[in-house]
Structures are given as C-alpha cells and as structure tokens.
Design an enzyme around this catalytic site. Sequence first.
Site, PDB file in Angstrom:
ATOM      1  N   ASP A   1      -4.504  -0.540  -6.267  1.00 32.06           N
ATOM      2  CA  ASP A   1      -5.101  -1.503  -4.712  1.00 32.06           C
ATOM      3  C   ASP A   1      -6.484  -1.568  -4.933  1.00 32.06           C
ATOM      4  OD1 ASP A   1      -5.038  -1.394  -2.075  1.00 32.06           O
ATOM      5  OD2 ASP A   1      -4.747   0.873  -1.586  1.00 32.06           O
TER       6      ASP A   1
ATOM      7  N   ARG B   1       0.954  -1.349  -0.200  1.00 35.02           N
ATOM      8  CA  ARG B   1      -0.200   0.022   0.236  1.00 35.02           C
ATOM      9  C   ARG B   1       1.020   1.281   0.364  1.00 35.02           C
ATOM     10  NH1 ARG B   1      -4.980  -1.037   3.617  1.00 35.02           N
ATOM     11  NH2 ARG B   1      -6.109  -0.017   1.877  1.00 35.02           N
TER      12      ARG B   1
ATOM     13  N   GLN C   1      -1.358   3.035  -5.729  1.00 35.80           N
ATOM     14  CA  GLN C   1      -2.600   3.326  -4.934  1.00 35.80           C
ATOM     15  C   GLN C   1      -3.357   2.828  -6.361  1.00 35.80           C
ATOM     16  OE1 GLN C   1      -2.131   7.781  -4.797  1.00 35.80           O
ATOM     17  NE2 GLN C   1      -2.407   7.103  -2.200  1.00 35.80           N
TER      18      GLN C   1
ATOM     19  N   SER D   1      -7.853  -0.831  -1.376  1.00 33.95           N
ATOM     20  CA  SER D   1      -9.459  -0.012  -0.742  1.00 33.95           C
ATOM     21  C   SER D   1     -10.422   0.752  -2.038  1.00 33.95           C
ATOM     22  CB  SER D   1      -7.911   1.770  -1.419  1.00 33.95           C
ATOM     23  OG  SER D   1      -7.013   1.494  -0.926  1.00 33.95           O
TER      24      SER D   1
ATOM     25  N   TYR E   1      -1.208  -1.679   6.947  1.00 32.67           N
ATOM     26  CA  TYR E   1      -1.938  -2.231   7.776  1.00 32.67           C
ATOM     27  C   TYR E   1      -1.973  -2.371   9.369  1.00 32.67           C
ATOM     28  CZ  TYR E   1      -1.194  -4.977   2.825  1.00 32.67           C
ATOM     29  OH  TYR E   1      -1.902  -5.026   1.689  1.00 32.67           O
TER      30      TYR E   1
END
Length: 371
Positions: free
Chosen positions: A126, A118, A123, A129, A224
Amino acid sequence: MIIGVLKEQLPEKRVSLVPDIVKQLGKQGVTVWVEPDAGAAAFHSDDTYIQAGAALMPRTDILQQSDLVCSIQIPEDWHLLRAGTILAGVYQPLHHHDLMQQWAAKSLTTYSLDNIPRTTRAQSMDILSSQANIAGYKAVLLAAVSYGRYFPMFMTAAGTIAPAKVLILGAGVAGLQAIATARRLGAVVEVFDTRPVVREEVMSLGAKFISVEGAADASQAGGYAVEQSADYKQQQEVLIAASITKADIVITTAQIPGKRAPLLVTAQMINSMRPGSVIVDLAAGTGGNTALTQNQQTVFHNGITIIGDSNLAASMPADASKLYAKNVFNFLQLLIKDGQLVNNLQDDIIKGACITHEGAVISERLQAVLK
C-alpha cells in the site's frame, strides 16, 4: 527479465527501487538497469547500485529495452516505450484517463500502485499509506516552521505562552500521523472526519473528534473516501467554520478518488483566522481542500500562510524511497515467477492495480469514469 529504474524529474526526489531491493531482485534472477543518478536525490549513489548488482544504463535504453519500467511519476518521454512494455508507478489513472487510453492504444501494460485495493492482504504493498504517513508527519513540521509562535505551552518568568491549536481535516493515514506529530509537539488538536469509525483512533492519540451525523457509508469504498450529500456538506461547513476560527494551524488531507478534492475551507473561513496562522493542504494536487490553495506554491493571504503540497513525501526522499521500494518489491512478488513476469489477472491485487493491458483499459474503476 529486465526491470528498468528511471530518474525522476524534479521536484520529485524519490526513486522507485533502492539498492537493497535491487540486491533482492538479483537473487530472484532479475536484471535491474538504473539510469545514472536515479537515486542521487534520495542519497543513493550510482556506486551503491552497482555494488547491489544493477547496471547503469542510458535512459533511452531503459525505455526501449526493459520488460518493466519503474517510474514513480509519469515519464514525459513515455512515447519511447515499445509496445508490450510494463509500467509501474503512481499515475493517478482516474485523473489521467486520456493518457491511460493513449497507453492502452500503444499496448502498454500499466500498474498504477495507487490503485491497489486497500485490503489486509495488500497492506505490505500500500504505497498510499506508506507515503501518506510521511506526508502527515512532514505537514506538521512544515507548519511548525512556518508558524511564528510556539506549538507547546510555555510557562516562564516572563509570562505564559498558550499552546497552538491545530485543526486536522481527515483522519486517514496522513491525518492520524499529523495528530500524533502535533501532539508530540505539544499542540491542542481537533480532528474532523466523515467516518465515525475513526473516532476511537483519534481520541486514543489525544485529540478531540468532531463530526456531522448522517455521513454517507464508505464501508464499500475499498478504504477510500466517498462523496457526501448536499445537506451533509452544509452541516459540515458550519462545524468546520466554528473550529477554524479558533485554529492556529490547519492540516487538510481529504481526497476522493477520481474527483476534485472536496472544498472544506472557504475564503470566508480563511479570513476568520488570526494573522500568523498556517494552512498545509495535502490535497493540493487534486484541486485542494481550501478555496485559495495553489499546488506546489505558498500563498500569503491577509497574514495567513497557505501551503499547497500534494507530494510532501518527496521532501523526505531517503525514507520515502525506502518504504516505496519495499511496497514495489512486495507487489512484484505477485508478478515474478522463476525470474519471469506473470500477469495473473485472477489475483485481486494485480487486477486492481492493472489499468491497461493488451491494448485496452481493463480497470473497472477507470471504465466507470470513462462511461
């Protein structure tokens, strides 16, 4: 190179690649095979895949002849895959380490996209997310439908209705979206998180932030959550118990990779809530954040509704598939060179996502669990 797209088994309604992404892959010289009706639950017909350049192929052919197979969930018939096949999906390897060892023994290369680091560079890939954003939004809507009262304040000639009080446990992507959605519906929101750094984000969305001092440092955990000390958990329980008694709606989102979801809401806390209250537990798939959560089930206890659903994103399959497919496409751009697959394990993103390769478990996170 052939990329195969499998039809998921219900209740999973998402599809790994949508037609727009198939078209983009075709421009890169990639052949895409799609199992019939793979996108039907996400409102993508077989015709739209054909128009995008895909070929409809039987499931067995996809499993046995594709170079890379896309399947969000673990395919039950994975044993049909030939050695050397690449799998890409969301396989929770830290919770399925026995299966990962079997895949390694079969010489499958596994990319579990929930293991992507992450980082800023990752991004656009991801999936945690993009899907958590949907889950947080849908959790509040599900709670609102299940709740027998209004969310916003109403002042009428017949009297005044007080706004619902919402408690959100965890201010990650799902939690932040849940805050925003609950506030848009007019609720009063309190939020608990172990990370003080999220206080500003929580307050900017109009919620009250509550926390316990002395949380374990999560800055080195790659985005995390981490395990907390026994003393911290005891203080945490006291604070949550005080807030949950006043709450009408509780949304729980806390998970720790490779471990059981932290138990944040005890049966005693649930018994302290007023009848008609609703809990939506997004961590149900890894044990749940409440003592009474059952995954993929709704439990009614002393007038309290407890909804356990670890895959709420699948309940909005069209948008969830669109975002997921874009994440997959962006990840594939690291693997595809001149229409061929290149497994560059020097790339930190590829290395992080790659669980098994050339007959071995190569994920450092999974290796740590197996020791």
